[in-house]
Design an enzyme around this catalytic site. Structure first.
Site, PDB file in Angstrom:
ATOM      1  CG  HIS A  98      74.940  17.073 -65.146  1.00 56.31           C
ATOM      2  ND1 HIS A  98      74.161  16.887 -64.101  1.00 56.31           N
ATOM      3  CD2 HIS A  98      74.230  17.064 -66.228  1.00 56.31           C
ATOM      4  CE1 HIS A  98      72.748  17.040 -64.375  1.00 56.31           C
ATOM      5  NE2 HIS A  98      72.786  17.159 -65.993  1.00 56.31           N
ATOM      6  CG  HIS A 100      73.375  18.847 -70.704  1.00 50.60           C
ATOM      7  ND1 HIS A 100      72.622  17.657 -71.079  1.00 50.60           N
ATOM      8  CD2 HIS A 100      72.837  19.223 -69.235  1.00 50.60           C
ATOM      9  CE1 HIS A 100      71.673  17.136 -69.991  1.00 50.60           C
ATOM     10  NE2 HIS A 100      71.831  18.112 -69.343  1.00 50.60           N
TER      11      HIS A 100
HETATM   12  P1  AMP Z   1      69.639  16.919 -66.457  1.00 48.56           P
HETATM   13  O1  AMP Z   1      69.810  16.522 -64.969  1.00 48.56           O
HETATM   14  O2  AMP Z   1      68.051  17.549 -66.811  1.00 48.56           O
HETATM   15  O3  AMP Z   1      70.626  18.040 -66.891  1.00 48.56           O
HETATM   16  O4  AMP Z   1      69.602  15.788 -67.416  1.00 48.56           O
HETATM   17  C1  AMP Z   1      70.481  14.527 -67.227  1.00 48.56           C
HETATM   18  C2  AMP Z   1      70.974  14.097 -68.330  1.00 48.56           C
HETATM   19  O5  AMP Z   1      71.651  12.686 -67.942  1.00 48.56           O
HETATM   20  C3  AMP Z   1      69.779  13.607 -69.409  1.00 48.56           C
HETATM   21  O6  AMP Z   1      70.160  14.027 -70.749  1.00 48.56           O
HETATM   22  C4  AMP Z   1      70.001  12.097 -69.369  1.00 48.56           C
HETATM   23  O7  AMP Z   1      69.729  11.722 -70.674  1.00 48.56           O
HETATM   24  C5  AMP Z   1      71.334  11.974 -68.942  1.00 48.56           C
HETATM   25  N1  AMP Z   1      71.589  10.631 -68.282  1.00 48.56           N
HETATM   26  C6  AMP Z   1      70.874   9.841 -67.427  1.00 48.56           C
HETATM   27  N2  AMP Z   1      71.691   8.646 -67.136  1.00 48.56           N
HETATM   28  C7  AMP Z   1      72.594   8.510 -67.910  1.00 48.56           C
HETATM   29  C8  AMP Z   1      73.620   7.619 -68.072  1.00 48.56           C
HETATM   30  N3  AMP Z   1      73.658   6.445 -67.136  1.00 48.56           N
HETATM   31  N4  AMP Z   1      74.626   7.761 -68.833  1.00 48.56           N
HETATM   32  C9  AMP Z   1      74.295   8.848 -69.877  1.00 48.56           C
HETATM   33  N5  AMP Z   1      73.909   9.924 -69.611  1.00 48.56           N
HETATM   34  C10 AMP Z   1      72.710   9.581 -68.725  1.00 48.56           C
END
Ligand code: AMP
Length: 134
Positions: A98, A100
């Site tokens: 994913h 950001h």
């Molecule tokens: P990263 O894997 O470090 O890039 O971060 C994963 C991101 O996913 C974090 O910023 C979380 O806040 C976000 N996240 C996790 N679960 C959910 C969810 N159910 N809905 C929206 N965002 C999420």
């Protein structure tokens, strides 16, 4: 993948604040907003991270990221945005590729990463070390 939270969101098994969908990606608001409008663009197919994505899929995902970024920029009238992806540990919380999209606002004082100056010699050695892997 059965126990992947982003696969569950892609399949509609758990809710999200969806803002965009195409054949390759969905985009929804991050539940932890770094800045207002912080969005995640998530590949519909499960790949653990950027390193693993099949090249033909990655091309499409990156175009989706640009599409969402343009829409976000227009919707929020942005002049700046950080786009990043965390891959592996440390740093990656959800092991499903994913991106950001983090809107930037004047005076937000967001400093993504600390940095320090390296000497010219250190930079030269680092560049040689990396270059030798290609
Ligand atoms: P990263 O894997 O470090 O890039 O971060 C994963 C991101 O996913 C974090 O910023 C979380 O806040 C976000 N996240 C996790 N679960 C959910 C969810 N159910 N809905 C929206 N965002 C999420």
């Amino acid at each position: 993948m059965a126990d992947c939270i982003f696969c569950k969101i892609v399949k509609g098994e758990i809710p999200c604040y969806k803002i965009y969908e195409d054949p390759h990606c969905i985009a929804f608001l991050d539940i932890n907003q770094v800045s207002e409008g912080h969005t995640l663009v998530v590949s519909k197919d499960h790949y653990e991270n950027f390193f693993d994505v099949k090249p033909d899929v990655l091309q499409k995902v990156v175009l989706s990221v640009q599409n969402v970024a343009l829409g976000l920029r227009k919707a929020l009238n942005l002049s700046g945005m950080n786009i990043s992806t965390n891959n592996g540990t440390p740093g990656q919380e959800v092991p499903h590729v994913h991106f950001h999209l983090i809107p930037r606002f004047a005076g937000d004082n967001l400093v993504p990463w600390p940095s320090e100056l390296m000497t010219a010699d250190e930079l030269k050695k680092m560049a040689e070390r990396i270059r030798s892997r290609f």
